[in-house]
Design a protein around this motif. Structure first.
Motif, PDB file in Angstrom:
ATOM      1  N   PRO A   8      15.689 -11.861  -3.219  1.00  0.00           N
ATOM      2  CA  PRO A   8      15.816 -11.906  -1.758  1.00  0.00           C
ATOM      3  C   PRO A   8      14.741 -12.791  -1.136  1.00  0.00           C
ATOM      4  O   PRO A   8      13.625 -12.862  -1.631  1.00  0.00           O
ATOM      5  CB  PRO A   8      15.655 -10.446  -1.328  1.00  0.00           C
ATOM      6  CG  PRO A   8      15.304  -9.672  -2.527  1.00  0.00           C
ATOM      7  CD  PRO A   8      15.339 -10.548  -3.724  1.00  0.00           C
ATOM      8  N   THR A  12      13.752 -11.522   5.066  1.00  0.00           N
ATOM      9  CA  THR A  12      15.108 -10.984   5.248  1.00  0.00           C
ATOM     10  C   THR A  12      15.159  -9.590   4.645  1.00  0.00           C
ATOM     11  O   THR A  12      14.398  -9.274   3.730  1.00  0.00           O
ATOM     12  CB  THR A  12      16.187 -11.857   4.571  1.00  0.00           C
ATOM     13  OG1 THR A  12      15.950 -11.870   3.168  1.00  0.00           O
ATOM     14  CG2 THR A  12      16.197 -13.271   5.112  1.00  0.00           C
ATOM     15  N   ASP A  13      16.058  -8.782   5.166  1.00  0.00           N
ATOM     16  CA  ASP A  13      16.195  -7.410   4.690  1.00  0.00           C
ATOM     17  C   ASP A  13      17.408  -7.331   3.773  1.00  0.00           C
ATOM     18  O   ASP A  13      18.542  -7.565   4.207  1.00  0.00           O
ATOM     19  CB  ASP A  13      16.352  -6.481   5.899  1.00  0.00           C
ATOM     20  CG  ASP A  13      16.337  -5.016   5.484  1.00  0.00           C
ATOM     21  OD1 ASP A  13      16.678  -4.725   4.309  1.00  0.00           O
ATOM     22  OD2 ASP A  13      16.004  -4.176   6.324  1.00  0.00           O
ATOM     23  N   ASP A  14      17.130  -6.995   2.497  1.00  0.00           N
ATOM     24  CA  ASP A  14      18.197  -6.973   1.490  1.00  0.00           C
ATOM     25  C   ASP A  14      19.272  -5.932   1.808  1.00  0.00           C
ATOM     26  O   ASP A  14      20.390  -6.018   1.325  1.00  0.00           O
ATOM     27  CB  ASP A  14      17.574  -6.708   0.120  1.00  0.00           C
ATOM     28  CG  ASP A  14      18.513  -7.124  -0.999  1.00  0.00           C
ATOM     29  OD1 ASP A  14      19.057  -8.239  -0.917  1.00  0.00           O
ATOM     30  OD2 ASP A  14      18.726  -6.322  -1.921  1.00  0.00           O
ATOM     31  N   SER A 113      19.866 -13.895  11.961  1.00  0.00           N
ATOM     32  CA  SER A 113      18.562 -13.911  11.302  1.00  0.00           C
ATOM     33  C   SER A 113      18.237 -12.517  10.771  1.00  0.00           C
ATOM     34  O   SER A 113      18.765 -11.515  11.263  1.00  0.00           O
ATOM     35  CB  SER A 113      17.475 -14.368  12.280  1.00  0.00           C
ATOM     36  OG  SER A 113      17.448 -13.483  13.362  1.00  0.00           O
ATOM     37  N   GLY A 114      17.399 -12.492   9.762  1.00  0.00           N
ATOM     38  CA  GLY A 114      16.886 -11.216   9.254  1.00  0.00           C
ATOM     39  C   GLY A 114      17.768 -10.538   8.231  1.00  0.00           C
ATOM     40  O   GLY A 114      17.320  -9.615   7.541  1.00  0.00           O
ATOM     41  N   CYS A 115      19.019 -10.974   8.095  1.00  0.00           N
ATOM     42  CA  CYS A 115      19.920 -10.310   7.142  1.00  0.00           C
ATOM     43  C   CYS A 115      19.781 -10.963   5.760  1.00  0.00           C
ATOM     44  O   CYS A 115      19.816 -12.184   5.636  1.00  0.00           O
ATOM     45  CB  CYS A 115      21.379 -10.447   7.584  1.00  0.00           C
ATOM     46  SG  CYS A 115      21.736  -9.605   9.124  1.00  0.00           S
ATOM     47  N   GLY A 116      19.665 -10.157   4.745  1.00  0.00           N
ATOM     48  CA  GLY A 116      19.588 -10.668   3.372  1.00  0.00           C
ATOM     49  C   GLY A 116      20.930 -11.193   2.889  1.00  0.00           C
ATOM     50  O   GLY A 116      20.999 -12.005   1.969  1.00  0.00           O
ATOM     51  N   ARG A 184      24.325 -14.394  -0.645  1.00  0.00           N
ATOM     52  CA  ARG A 184      22.923 -14.170  -0.324  1.00  0.00           C
ATOM     53  C   ARG A 184      22.575 -15.190   0.758  1.00  0.00           C
ATOM     54  O   ARG A 184      22.958 -16.362   0.676  1.00  0.00           O
ATOM     55  CB  ARG A 184      22.049 -14.359  -1.568  1.00  0.00           C
ATOM     56  CG  ARG A 184      20.625 -13.972  -1.312  1.00  0.00           C
ATOM     57  CD  ARG A 184      19.800 -13.977  -2.555  1.00  0.00           C
ATOM     58  NE  ARG A 184      19.970 -12.791  -3.393  1.00  0.00           N
ATOM     59  CZ  ARG A 184      19.617 -11.548  -3.051  1.00  0.00           C
ATOM     60  NH1 ARG A 184      19.073 -11.308  -1.871  1.00  0.00           N
ATOM     61  NH2 ARG A 184      19.788 -10.553  -3.870  1.00  0.00           N
ATOM     62  N   ALA A 185      21.898 -14.736   1.813  1.00  0.00           N
ATOM     63  CA  ALA A 185      21.755 -15.559   3.023  1.00  0.00           C
ATOM     64  C   ALA A 185      21.145 -16.931   2.735  1.00  0.00           C
ATOM     65  O   ALA A 185      21.637 -17.954   3.216  1.00  0.00           O
ATOM     66  CB  ALA A 185      20.913 -14.804   4.051  1.00  0.00           C
ATOM     67  N   ASP A 186      20.074 -16.965   1.919  1.00  0.00           N
ATOM     68  CA  ASP A 186      19.405 -18.248   1.706  1.00  0.00           C
ATOM     69  C   ASP A 186      20.263 -19.219   0.893  1.00  0.00           C
ATOM     70  O   ASP A 186      20.160 -20.435   1.041  1.00  0.00           O
ATOM     71  CB  ASP A 186      18.028 -18.058   1.069  1.00  0.00           C
ATOM     72  CG  ASP A 186      18.047 -17.058  -0.050  1.00  0.00           C
ATOM     73  OD1 ASP A 186      18.827 -16.097   0.032  1.00  0.00           O
ATOM     74  OD2 ASP A 186      17.302 -17.230  -1.017  1.00  0.00           O
ATOM     75  N   ARG A 189      22.690 -20.706   3.399  1.00  0.00           N
ATOM     76  CA  ARG A 189      21.953 -21.582   4.322  1.00  0.00           C
ATOM     77  C   ARG A 189      21.594 -22.895   3.640  1.00  0.00           C
ATOM     78  O   ARG A 189      21.718 -23.965   4.229  1.00  0.00           O
ATOM     79  CB  ARG A 189      20.668 -20.900   4.799  1.00  0.00           C
ATOM     80  CG  ARG A 189      20.905 -19.872   5.863  1.00  0.00           C
ATOM     81  CD  ARG A 189      19.578 -19.329   6.398  1.00  0.00           C
ATOM     82  NE  ARG A 189      19.778 -18.009   6.947  1.00  0.00           N
ATOM     83  CZ  ARG A 189      20.447 -17.758   8.074  1.00  0.00           C
ATOM     84  NH1 ARG A 189      20.952 -18.748   8.763  1.00  0.00           N
ATOM     85  NH2 ARG A 189      20.598 -16.532   8.493  1.00  0.00           N
TER      86      ARG A 189
END
Ligand code: C5P
Length: 253
Positions: A8, A12-14, A113-116, A184-186, A189
């Motif tokens: 993660p 971000t929050d998993d 934002s902030g979501c894993g 997974r967010a990253d 992105r």
């Protein structure tokens, strides 16, 4: 540095998953009686705009914490009115989309934002269920990226510019891909940051970066409303579900 799908990203929050619901398309493929494009996501479906059903599935899904709704200039006001009426508690942003679907997704991603974990869902798929969303998230947690697929019933052929068939790929290897697609967010992105072109879905950008994308079982009911016939099918599916849950409630009483 390329993200590791198993790790993660800091900040971000998993445990949190957000969804970008894209509904900024112009509806060019669904013409009305006057031949003009129809904005399918605001067509009435069981007494509400189609889009209200789509958003409700994510609002009702415990795994989803944030909803970002992406609209076009042509339907922004209707979208704001709908959000005010429905008072969705998870809706954090409504933003303006872009020329291509991928521009609309990028605009939505920039607001989340902030979501894993992030999901991308077509606003035009109103029969998605909270269960399908949960299944996608569970599958993505294994590999970093997951898409719902359904088998094809028709044989698919590749045609040349003259309309002659050049290839018949084996049907057993081909699947129709739906949304919600979960990442997974990253990972998503960085795929969008790479600025690749011509993506009709989000996973294809991640695939082109060389990452593995898993498939999980989608549902034939999770159709994308594209034509008037799809509206009739969506209405039949949703009214069938409403009748089944009313029946279950009566049996419990
Ligand atoms: O055009 P397509 O069927 O791929 O659209 C899928 C979803 O993407 C629809 O819900 C549509 O509103 C959305 N879309 C968008 N911005 C665009 C094009 C499509 O949000 N520029």
């Amino acid at each position: 540095m390329a993200p590791d799908p198993a790790v993660p990203l800091a900040g971000t929050d998993d445990a949190l998953a957000g969804v970008v619901i894209v509904a900024a398309g112009s509806g060019r493929r669904m013409a009305g009686d006057d031949g003009l494009p129809v904005d399918k996501v605001f067509l009435p479906l069981l007494g509400k705009p189609l889009l209200a059903h789509t958003v409700a599935a994510f609002e009702e899904c415990p795994a989803v914490s944030d909803i970002v709704l992406v609209l076009g200039e042509h339907n922004m006001e209707k979208g704001r009115d709908l959000a005010a009426r429905e008072a969705w508690s998870k809706l954090t942003h409504i933003c303006l989309g872009g020329e291509r679907r991928q521009d609309s997704v990028k605009a939505g991603l920039d607001r989340l934002s902030g979501c894993g974990w992030v999901m991308v869902h077509d606003g035009a798929r109103p029969c998605v269920t909270p269960e399908l969303v949960e299944a996608g998230l569970a599958c993505a947690r294994e590999t970093g990226a997951a898409v719902p697929v359904v088998p094809l019933s028709d044989t698919v052929k590749r045609l040349d510019g003259d309309g002659s068939i050049v290839e018949t790929p084996p049907r057993s290897e081909l699947w129709a891909v739906q949304t919600p697609q979960v990442f997974r967010a990253d990972l998503l992105r960085s795929a969008y940051a790479a600025g690749l072109d011509n993506a009709t879905d989000d996973a294809s950008l991640v695939e082109r970066m060389g990452y593995r994308v898993s498939a999980f079982a989608g549902s034939p009911e999770n159709l994308k409303v594209t034509t008037q016939i799809d509206m009739l099918i969506a209405e039949a599916i949703l009214s069938g579900r409403a009748a089944a849950s009313a029946h279950a409630a009566r049996s419990r009483a």
